[in-house]
Write a protein that holds these residues in place. Structure first.
Motif, PDB file in Angstrom:
ATOM      1  N   ASP A  34       0.743  -1.197  -0.148  1.00  0.00           N
ATOM      2  CA  ASP A  34       0.063  -0.014   0.151  1.00  0.00           C
ATOM      3  C   ASP A  34       0.937   1.313   0.011  1.00  0.00           C
ATOM      4  N   ALA A  35       2.090   1.075   0.078  1.00  0.00           N
ATOM      5  CA  ALA A  35       2.846   2.348   0.043  1.00  0.00           C
ATOM      6  C   ALA A  35       2.922   3.217  -1.217  1.00  0.00           C
TER       7      ALA A  35
ATOM      8  N   GLY B 215       6.380   8.452  -1.367  1.00  0.00           N
ATOM      9  CA  GLY B 215       6.347   9.458  -0.483  1.00  0.00           C
ATOM     10  C   GLY B 215       5.845   8.934   1.057  1.00  0.00           C
ATOM     11  N   THR B 216       4.921   7.993   0.963  1.00  0.00           N
ATOM     12  CA  THR B 216       4.509   7.326   2.292  1.00  0.00           C
ATOM     13  C   THR B 216       5.694   6.677   2.862  1.00  0.00           C
ATOM     14  N   ARG B 217       5.381   6.327   4.214  1.00  0.00           N
ATOM     15  CA  ARG B 217       6.511   5.537   4.980  1.00  0.00           C
ATOM     16  C   ARG B 217       5.833   4.274   5.449  1.00  0.00           C
ATOM     17  N   VAL B 218       6.684   3.304   5.424  1.00  0.00           N
ATOM     18  CA  VAL B 218       6.191   2.070   6.060  1.00  0.00           C
ATOM     19  C   VAL B 218       7.421   1.648   7.020  1.00  0.00           C
TER      20      VAL B 218
ATOM     21  N   LEU C 259      10.603   4.816   0.974  1.00  0.00           N
ATOM     22  CA  LEU C 259      10.596   5.865   0.021  1.00  0.00           C
ATOM     23  C   LEU C 259       9.640   5.689  -1.222  1.00  0.00           C
ATOM     24  N   ALA C 260       9.595   4.287  -1.366  1.00  0.00           N
ATOM     25  CA  ALA C 260       8.886   3.635  -2.720  1.00  0.00           C
ATOM     26  C   ALA C 260       8.537   2.251  -2.452  1.00  0.00           C
ATOM     27  N   PRO C 261       7.731   1.893  -2.859  1.00  0.00           N
ATOM     28  CA  PRO C 261       7.028   0.484  -2.810  1.00  0.00           C
ATOM     29  C   PRO C 261       7.646  -0.518  -3.696  1.00  0.00           C
ATOM     30  N   VAL C 262       7.652  -1.653  -3.379  1.00  0.00           N
ATOM     31  CA  VAL C 262       8.123  -2.887  -4.574  1.00  0.00           C
ATOM     32  C   VAL C 262       6.952  -3.862  -4.568  1.00  0.00           C
TER      33      VAL C 262
END
Lengths: 428, 428
Positions: B96-97, B100-103, B149-152
């Motif tokens: 869900d990232a 810009g979002t942070r997990v 900084l970015a999803p995978v």
């Protein structure tokens, strides 16, 4: 072990303060926390000096860098000589011959007499009296007679004394890497020994602690072998004398022992693997007692942590490469290759490169220098490069490539049609 | 000499008919009485076979031609592995990232638990449970926490099992000259020995009868050394094992004795000088008792008489080059180089070439293939070559060149702007 009490256990001395294990002078990281490729390379180069030259036999100096200006001690050639196979003549004899006319010339042993011609071959000193050469294609020979198909003028098809070099002229300048032609010129000028920097002696050491932990030994061994063998062969291609060794042990002491043993024959050591974690890695810890090291994340992809050190009594430079074969290969070309060239005293530090037009977009990450494998195609004037996708297999893709495409860190994605620098991989 | 009569003078036997000293199968000359360059080369190549291969250690096989298809005996890589340095994760955790979002992810020793990440480096087998890698550039690490900084997605930055090669796939085909990258792939696939053709053993023999007759010995010696040293170094550049010898004597028997002595260690012999006059020359006469020879004027400039033979019990090929250093060098590249490549079992016979635009007119002679030294210049897309004038010194001009321009025999003068084939001289 103390034998019969003759050896005493060492007195526990005041522990000396540990020397700083950090190699001084390392460049500061960029804003993104990474070190730039050029700053890292320049730092490494600043720590390495060319090897001491010595006199060696001319043929042994092939591929090595000359360390002196070599000067002709006489005119070259020492006598006028024929430029072509043919007949040496006195040009005056054939001055009136126009194309198509025939002048009869006798084939005799000298040209003391007007109207005589002597067979000569290219490179042969001119017979006394002769001042021009009739090339084979300009005459027809019938027994001991020649018929002339075209005239010659004085000096034609003759190499005059000193045309290659006049006495005192520099034949080959210091710094030149001696190729076959330079060797030929020097031999022709009478040099049988020359002063050159030797081939660097390089020990490539495969270390694989963490790989061995993560997978069955046989698989780990394979992966470890890929990088160290590839790098060892690349060092051979650079003209180095290469030994490849591996470390079976998994403690810093195991590694330190092998490194110490090998330092004696190394002008440069290259360690593959065992550096994840930098100074705290297996290799990092093993080198603490041997010298000073530098570890840095360098702004490149493929990349990872790059390690360097100056170790042992002789201050041998050591390059520590990532365990991944692809990352190790790229890092070798970027950092170890210029060091080898420096040790050799060579002028050019980098692989030879060519500018090519990209045939497709390449998506890169701004801030990281991207190195991508590619295949170059060329027609009469157009050089193009097609990037290969490492996602199709890192080693097999590399094998299929004939160039590495270098995409500057400043750029992100680069569009088809852009001109990019490609390093040629055909030196071996 | 008979000692105490125990040895008897040999009975004068009926003289055997002399064997035909002419190597059979030579091509007929062209209309101009000369043999074409390609016909001569093809004739020589028809007489030489690749050397017998044998099993050698992988690193010793660098630069040699593989003689078997090498097949992967398992998937490569054997396990999925990280493509980049970073953190191995379960992709679902970060699905869900958005950028810009942070997990938050914990850095732990395994990824058995949701929300955990394990540091990995490129090439490392993936930890159990993980199915994607967050490259370093996609996270920020703060202590034992990561901010994303970015999803995978699943499989991202992971090299799957078998991506380099599936079990049973050919890794390297027979005939490939093993470079560093091929060596790396084979090492990574578990090969420690490979079946390759060895480096040819080449004896270069300097013979200089006629030069020595024509000029003081020291000068003659120099000129003779130029060709033989140049050719010996060029053979080294081709990957051969090279010895250079010279003949001090001036009779056919002197030469025959040295040739016979050297044949034992030669896969190919190259003789420089002493061939003017062909079969009746010093070298030509010396080889009569040793085998069959071929002498021909070949339609090239620089050129002259080219000699070839098959001699001795082991039928060793021998190439006889003109005495002139320039002519010898060009003839070596045209005729000896392809023979060396054949002995090695290499695919490409000739030097690598590139098409370039001529920057000035070149006056040639129709009917002769002209070989002229040149300097290549290149900008982004344009490759140009400027011919150098051998009249400015044959050896020094050759040293300054980085290419040989090949002008076909059919053409006479070629105008500036024409596209011509250039052989690159930078292999050494």
């Amino acid at each position: 072990m103390a034998l019969f009490g003759r050896k005493q256990a060492p007195v526990a001395a005041e522990p000396e303060p540990e020397p700083d294990p950090t190699l001084p002078g390392a460049p500061a990281p960029q804003a993104n926390g990474l070190r730039s490729v050029s700053a890292h390379r320049d730092f490494l180069l600043s720590k390495v000096q060319p090897l001491m030259p010595f006199g060696m036999r001319l043929l042994d100096a092939w591929g090595l860098s000359l360390c002196e200006d070599l000067v002709a001690d006489g005119d070259l050639p020492p006598l006028p000589e024929a430029e072509s196979d043919g007949y040496a003549v006195i040009a005056l004899d054939v001055r009136d011959a126009a194309v198509g006319t025939r002048v009869q010339l006798s084939v005799r042993g000298d040209v003391q007499k007007v109207g005589s011609a002597v067979p000569v071959y290219a490179g042969q000193p001119m017979p006394p009296g002769a001042d021009a050469v009739l090339p084979l294609a300009q005459v027809r020979r019938e027994g001991q007679e020649l018929s002339l198909l075209a005239p010659v003028v004085t000096g034609e098809h003759v190499r005059p004394t000193g045309i290659d070099a006049a006495m005192g002229e520099v034949l080959i300048h210091a710094g030149k890497q001696l190729d076959a032609r330079a060797i030929g010129l020097l031999a022709g000028a009478g040099f049988d020994k020359v002063f050159c920097r030797p081939r660097p002696r390089i020990v490539v050491l495969a270390v694989g602690e963490q790989l061995a932990d993560d997978a069955p030994a046989s698989m780990a061994e394979r992966r470890r072998d890929a990088a160290s063998h590839m790098v060892a062969a690349a060092a051979k291609a650079d003209g180095a004398q290469v030994w490849r060794e591996s470390v079976a042990g998994t403690t810093p002491d195991d590694v330190a022992e092998v490194v110490s043993d090998q330092l004696i024959r190394a002008d440069l050591m290259v360690i593959c693997g065992g550096t994840a974690g930098g100074r705290d890695s297996l290799v990092g810890r093993s080198l603490k007692s041997l010298g000073q090291t530098d570890f840095a994340e360098v702004a490149m992809e493929p990349g990872g942590l790059q390690g360097f050190g100056i170790i042992g009594q002789d201050e041998v430079p050591v390059v520590m490469l990532p365990a991944d074969p692809l990352a190790a290969y790229v890092a070798f070309e970027l950092f170890a290759h210029p060091l080898i060239r420096t040790l050799m005293g060579a002028r050019d530090m980098a692989l030879s490169s060519v500018d090519c037009r990209l045939t497709m977009d390449v998506s890169g990450e701004a801030g990281l220098m991207q190195v991508v494998a590619g295949v170059i195609t060329r027609d009469a004037q157009q050089w193009s490069v097609t990037p290969l996708d490492f996602a199709q297999g890192s080693l097999t893709t590399l094998v299929d490539a004939d160039a590495l495409i270098v995409l500057p860190a400043e750029l992100g994605t680069i569009a088809a049609g852009a001109v990019v620098t490609c390093w040629l991989l055909d030196r071996d």
